[in-house]
Motif scaffolding. Structure first.
Motif, PDB file in Angstrom:
ATOM      1  N   ILE A 258       0.630   5.409  11.726  1.00 12.39           N
ATOM      2  CA  ILE A 258      -0.195   4.280  11.289  1.00 12.39           C
ATOM      3  C   ILE A 258      -1.254   4.738  10.296  1.00 12.39           C
ATOM      4  O   ILE A 258      -1.497   4.078   9.280  1.00 12.39           O
ATOM      5  CB  ILE A 258      -0.826   3.577  12.513  1.00 12.39           C
ATOM      6  CG1 ILE A 258       0.258   2.881  13.334  1.00 12.39           C
ATOM      7  CG2 ILE A 258      -1.904   2.596  12.073  1.00 12.39           C
ATOM      8  CD1 ILE A 258      -0.224   2.340  14.654  1.00 12.39           C
ATOM      9  N   PHE A 259      -1.895   5.866  10.570  1.00 16.02           N
ATOM     10  CA  PHE A 259      -2.865   6.417   9.629  1.00 16.02           C
ATOM     11  C   PHE A 259      -2.235   6.559   8.251  1.00 16.02           C
ATOM     12  O   PHE A 259      -2.806   6.154   7.237  1.00 16.02           O
ATOM     13  CB  PHE A 259      -3.364   7.784  10.113  1.00 16.02           C
ATOM     14  CG  PHE A 259      -4.674   7.746  10.831  1.00 16.02           C
ATOM     15  CD1 PHE A 259      -5.853   8.028  10.174  1.00 16.02           C
ATOM     16  CD2 PHE A 259      -4.729   7.438  12.181  1.00 16.02           C
ATOM     17  CE1 PHE A 259      -7.069   7.997  10.835  1.00 16.02           C
ATOM     18  CE2 PHE A 259      -5.929   7.395  12.865  1.00 16.02           C
ATOM     19  CZ  PHE A 259      -7.109   7.682  12.189  1.00 16.02           C
TER      20      PHE A 259
ATOM     21  N   GLY B 209      -2.373   4.388   4.103  1.00 14.77           N
ATOM     22  CA  GLY B 209      -2.778   5.061   2.873  1.00 14.77           C
ATOM     23  C   GLY B 209      -3.579   6.330   3.067  1.00 14.77           C
ATOM     24  O   GLY B 209      -4.066   6.907   2.088  1.00 14.77           O
ATOM     25  N   ASN B 210      -3.725   6.789   4.311  1.00 14.50           N
ATOM     26  CA  ASN B 210      -4.487   8.010   4.584  1.00 14.50           C
ATOM     27  C   ASN B 210      -3.577   9.235   4.560  1.00 14.50           C
ATOM     28  O   ASN B 210      -2.502   9.228   5.166  1.00 14.50           O
ATOM     29  CB  ASN B 210      -5.141   7.928   5.966  1.00 14.50           C
ATOM     30  CG  ASN B 210      -6.084   6.761   6.098  1.00 14.50           C
ATOM     31  OD1 ASN B 210      -7.135   6.740   5.474  1.00 14.50           O
ATOM     32  ND2 ASN B 210      -5.715   5.779   6.905  1.00 14.50           N
TER      33      ASN B 210
ATOM     34  N   MET C 199       0.842  -1.196   0.000  1.00 12.39           N
ATOM     35  CA  MET C 199       0.000   0.000   0.000  1.00 12.39           C
ATOM     36  C   MET C 199       0.874   1.242   0.000  1.00 12.39           C
ATOM     37  O   MET C 199       1.859   1.321   0.748  1.00 12.39           O
ATOM     38  CB  MET C 199      -0.920   0.013   1.226  1.00 12.39           C
ATOM     39  CG  MET C 199      -1.848   1.213   1.287  1.00 12.39           C
ATOM     40  SD  MET C 199      -2.987   1.125   2.678  1.00 12.39           S
ATOM     41  CE  MET C 199      -3.995  -0.272   2.194  1.00 12.39           C
ATOM     42  N   THR C 200       0.527   2.219  -0.831  1.00 12.32           N
ATOM     43  CA  THR C 200       1.267   3.479  -0.863  1.00 12.32           C
ATOM     44  C   THR C 200       0.886   4.327   0.345  1.00 12.32           C
ATOM     45  O   THR C 200      -0.293   4.622   0.544  1.00 12.32           O
ATOM     46  CB  THR C 200       0.957   4.261  -2.148  1.00 12.32           C
ATOM     47  OG1 THR C 200       1.285   3.453  -3.277  1.00 12.32           O
ATOM     48  CG2 THR C 200       1.758   5.554  -2.197  1.00 12.32           C
ATOM     49  N   PRO C 201       1.878   4.723   1.156  1.00 13.69           N
ATOM     50  CA  PRO C 201       1.544   5.528   2.331  1.00 13.69           C
ATOM     51  C   PRO C 201       0.969   6.881   1.941  1.00 13.69           C
ATOM     52  O   PRO C 201       1.263   7.426   0.873  1.00 13.69           O
ATOM     53  CB  PRO C 201       2.893   5.699   3.042  1.00 13.69           C
ATOM     54  CG  PRO C 201       3.751   4.601   2.520  1.00 13.69           C
ATOM     55  CD  PRO C 201       3.298   4.372   1.111  1.00 13.69           C
TER      56      PRO C 201
END
Length: 209
Positions: free
Chosen positions: A97-98, A102-103, A1-3
């Protein structure tokens, strides 16, 4: 997943960070989660939110609002005990973590101490962080503070300079005369490039990347 990307706003109380954060949320097409120190403060048990609580009291162990006098001027300090500092460390890692899920995140905080900045450098390693300094003339800050419910006089004065003392920024904005939209646009332009401030701070303080 892209951060996701992180925009970290730092400035004194009543400098305009929250207003800028909300404007950024409006201007960005993609969703940005607003995470603020005030949210975590309000989530603490009332017993650990002190008002001039003495050492050893639960209020002093959490977040303690303490009236002080410096050079004949009365002001208010915000002090964190062991519980409060643990909450702050948890907040910084929750932000990470958010973003790693990906957020995109906008953070609204105050670097009361150098150690707080150092912990951000550790917690947000490997993430895209745009570090923005939010400034405002002290007289304007004090006028805003006087109209805000639940704010104690002189709080901004007590940390007005210290919150910026150890910082290097990707962008600085001044809300004295600039509108929230103008400030947000400046920050968005800085976020489009490759932010360097956190790398420079890690090099300055010898923090492991």
């Amino acid at each position: 997943m892209t951060p996701g990307k992180i925009i970290l706003l730092n400035g004194s109380s009543s400098a305009g960070k929250t207003t800028i954060a909300r404007m950024l949320q409006q201007l960005y097409a993609e969703p940005y989660q607003h995470i603020a120190l005030d949210q975590f403060r309000d989530g603490m048990s009332e017993r650990f939110r002190g008002l001039n609580s003495p050492d050893g009291d639960t209020g002093a162990r959490g977040l303690n609002v303490v009236p002080v006098e410096r050079e004949g001027e009365r002001m208010t300090e915000i002090r964190f005990g062991d519980v409060g500092r643990r909450v702050l460390r948890g907040m910084r890692r929750a932000i990470a973590i958010f973003a790693r899920e990906g957020n995109h995140v906008i953070v609204d905080d105050l670097m009361f101490e150098k150690s707080f900045l150092l912990d951000y450098l550790d917690a947000l390693k490997g993430l895209h962080v745009t570090f923005a300094g939010v400034r405002c003339d002290l007289a304007v800050v004090n006028a805003r503070e006087a109209t805000r419910p639940g704010r104690f006089p002189g709080t901004a004065t007590s940390h007005f300079d210290s919150v910026h003392a150890h910082c290097i920024y990707d962008v600085e904005v001044d809300t004295t005369e600039s509108t929230p939209r103008q400030c947000a646009r400046q920050i968005m332009r800085a976020a489009e490039s490759t932010p360097r401030a956190f790398d420079q701070l890690r090099e300055k303080f010898g923090v492991d990347c």
